[in-house]
Design a protein around this motif. Structure first.
Motif, PDB file in Angstrom:
ATOM      1  N   ASP A  96     -56.129 -24.139 -60.108  1.00 29.24           N
ATOM      2  CA  ASP A  96     -57.151 -23.592 -59.221  1.00 29.24           C
ATOM      3  C   ASP A  96     -57.676 -24.718 -58.324  1.00 29.24           C
ATOM      4  O   ASP A  96     -58.307 -25.661 -58.793  1.00 29.24           O
ATOM      5  N   GLN A  97     -57.404 -24.639 -57.039  1.00 28.82           N
ATOM      6  CA  GLN A  97     -57.809 -25.686 -56.111  1.00 28.82           C
ATOM      7  C   GLN A  97     -59.323 -25.813 -56.022  1.00 28.82           C
ATOM      8  O   GLN A  97     -59.859 -26.885 -55.733  1.00 28.82           O
ATOM      9  N   THR A  98     -60.037 -24.702 -56.275  1.00 34.34           N
ATOM     10  CA  THR A  98     -61.502 -24.740 -56.199  1.00 34.34           C
ATOM     11  C   THR A  98     -62.086 -25.627 -57.286  1.00 34.34           C
ATOM     12  O   THR A  98     -63.023 -26.398 -57.045  1.00 34.34           O
ATOM     13  N   PHE A  99     -61.504 -25.553 -58.489  1.00 33.95           N
ATOM     14  CA  PHE A  99     -62.058 -26.297 -59.618  1.00 33.95           C
ATOM     15  C   PHE A  99     -61.320 -27.594 -59.893  1.00 33.95           C
ATOM     16  O   PHE A  99     -61.851 -28.460 -60.596  1.00 33.95           O
ATOM     17  N   SER A 100     -60.105 -27.757 -59.402  1.00 31.27           N
ATOM     18  CA  SER A 100     -59.349 -28.971 -59.699  1.00 31.27           C
ATOM     19  C   SER A 100     -60.067 -30.215 -59.181  1.00 31.27           C
ATOM     20  O   SER A 100     -60.121 -31.251 -59.847  1.00 31.27           O
ATOM     21  N   GLY A 101     -60.639 -30.112 -57.962  1.00 28.04           N
ATOM     22  CA  GLY A 101     -61.380 -31.252 -57.420  1.00 28.04           C
ATOM     23  C   GLY A 101     -62.625 -31.560 -58.214  1.00 28.04           C
ATOM     24  O   GLY A 101     -62.937 -32.730 -58.489  1.00 28.04           O
ATOM     25  N   VAL A 102     -63.336 -30.504 -58.636  1.00 24.31           N
ATOM     26  CA  VAL A 102     -64.552 -30.701 -59.441  1.00 24.31           C
ATOM     27  C   VAL A 102     -64.208 -31.316 -60.784  1.00 24.31           C
ATOM     28  O   VAL A 102     -64.877 -32.247 -61.258  1.00 24.31           O
ATOM     29  N   TYR A 103     -63.135 -30.809 -61.430  1.00 24.29           N
ATOM     30  CA  TYR A 103     -62.723 -31.344 -62.724  1.00 24.29           C
ATOM     31  C   TYR A 103     -62.314 -32.814 -62.602  1.00 24.29           C
ATOM     32  O   TYR A 103     -62.630 -33.639 -63.465  1.00 24.29           O
ATOM     33  N   GLN A 104     -61.600 -33.149 -61.535  1.00 19.80           N
ATOM     34  CA  GLN A 104     -61.167 -34.528 -61.347  1.00 19.80           C
ATOM     35  C   GLN A 104     -62.353 -35.456 -61.128  1.00 19.80           C
ATOM     36  O   GLN A 104     -62.396 -36.571 -61.667  1.00 19.80           O
TER      37      GLN A 104
END
Length: 341
Positions: A96-104
């Motif tokens: 999920d591109q929306t959450f991948s950045g937040v998770y990273q």
């Protein structure tokens, strides 16, 4: 008020947007039928069409909101774990591109915090060791001072008592009244010597951790302290034995400070001590069944609580205090552990 509470939850907010979209779609179809763009033979069919659209939209909205809320809840859970001192937590990769950045970003932040905490812990341990070395020198100096004090006070008092006691039989034969004066002086000097000896003994503090591990020291000290102070103690320890000397020293001092607070202020009868060492953190918990206190009120023993927090923070840890009037107090300490490079 209810609408405001719903909007504070992402899942229900998303569901509300889906419902609004479905309602607008139904209204558009109805307006289209009025102007002839949509042809419906039986007007009663509109009820089923609108109901079907709303139910379908609600189901899709709920599923979408649940998926997003689940990921947010997982992120929140890991944030709570980090706040408790478990700095090994990492978010998994997601498509999920929306959450991948937040998770990273979360992983990067946690890794940076872990490095800083590790550095802080190393500085704290070094400070503790340096203070211990300075304390050893202070102990030697204190022993010299005590030797001088013993010679200048108690030793001279005992010598005077000996001289007076030696002369007492002769004085008693010659002058009974004078003998009574000498006897009174003996009693006074012995009382003075006793007080001076007690004062010197009170200055001595046994080094409980010398030559012992933390588990061995607590096995001996905790039950003795509970027995001397009329407490019923329960102890549960699970230590792997690889704690550094600084961690053991600080944890032992925190236990002593917490137990002293319990004896002075809580009026407790039962004390429970739990000390568990995991792969990435050490958790110490001390609970009592005393009178407790309100977190918002000025507490007795607040200096002791502050000292415990400072000791934990030196090692990158934190102290959690849970208490309520009439319901006892629990002190929970989290100390992170880091893998040796």
């Amino acid at each position: 008020m209810i609408v405001q509470r719903i909007l504070k939850n992402t899942k229900w907010e998303l569901l509300l947007y889906f419902l609004l979209t479905g309602s607008l779609t139904a209204v558009a179809l109805y307006v289209g039928s009025i102007f002839g763009a949509v042809h419906v033979i039986d007007p009663r069919v509109w009820i089923y069409i609108i109901a079907g659209i709303l139910v379908f939209i609600l189901i899709i909205g709920y599923i979408a909101g649940q998926r997003i809320q689940r990921r947010l809840d997982y992120l929140h859970l890991n944030m709570l774990q980090v706040a408790k001192g478990n700095l090994a937590v990492r978010m998994p990769d997601t498509a999920d591109q929306t959450f991948s950045g937040v998770y990273q970003e979360f992983n990067n932040m946690t890794e940076a915090v872990e490095k800083k905490m590790k550095l802080l812990q190393q500085f704290g341990e070094r400070e503790v060791v340096e203070k211990e070395q300075a304390a050893e020198k202070a102990v030697l100096e204190e022993r010299r001072r005590l030797a001088r004090d013993l010679h200048d006070t108690v030793s001279q008092q005992l010598f005077a008592i000996h001289m007076a006691a030696s002369s007492l039989p002769k004085v008693l034969e010659m002058n009974e009244a004078q003998a009574q004066t000498v006897l009174d002086q003996l009693i006074q000097m012995s009382n003075m010597a006793q007080k001076q000896m007690r004062a010197l003994i009170a200055q001595l503090r046994p080094m409980e951790l010398v030559g012992k591990t933390l588990a061995e020291a607590l096995d001996q000290w905790f039950p003795d302290y509970c027995r001397q102070n009329g407490l019923r103690g329960m102890k549960d320890m699970d230590l792997q034995g690889d704690l550094s000397e600084a961690k053991e020293h600080q944890l032992f001092l925190i236990v002593q400070e917490a137990m002293a607070n319990i004896v002075k202020h809580s009026g407790a009868k039962l004390v429970s001590l739990s000390l568990r060492e995991g792969p990435r953190q050490v958790v110490l918990s001390i609970s009592d069944d005393g009178q407790g206190f309100s977190n918002g009120a000025q507490k007795q023993g607040s200096y002791g609580l502050t000292t415990m927090k400072e000791r934990a923070e030196k090692l990158g840890g934190n102290v959690e205090i849970i208490s309520k009037p009439g319901a006892g107090t629990t002190i929970r300490v989290h100390i992170p552990k880091f893998e040796e490079e």
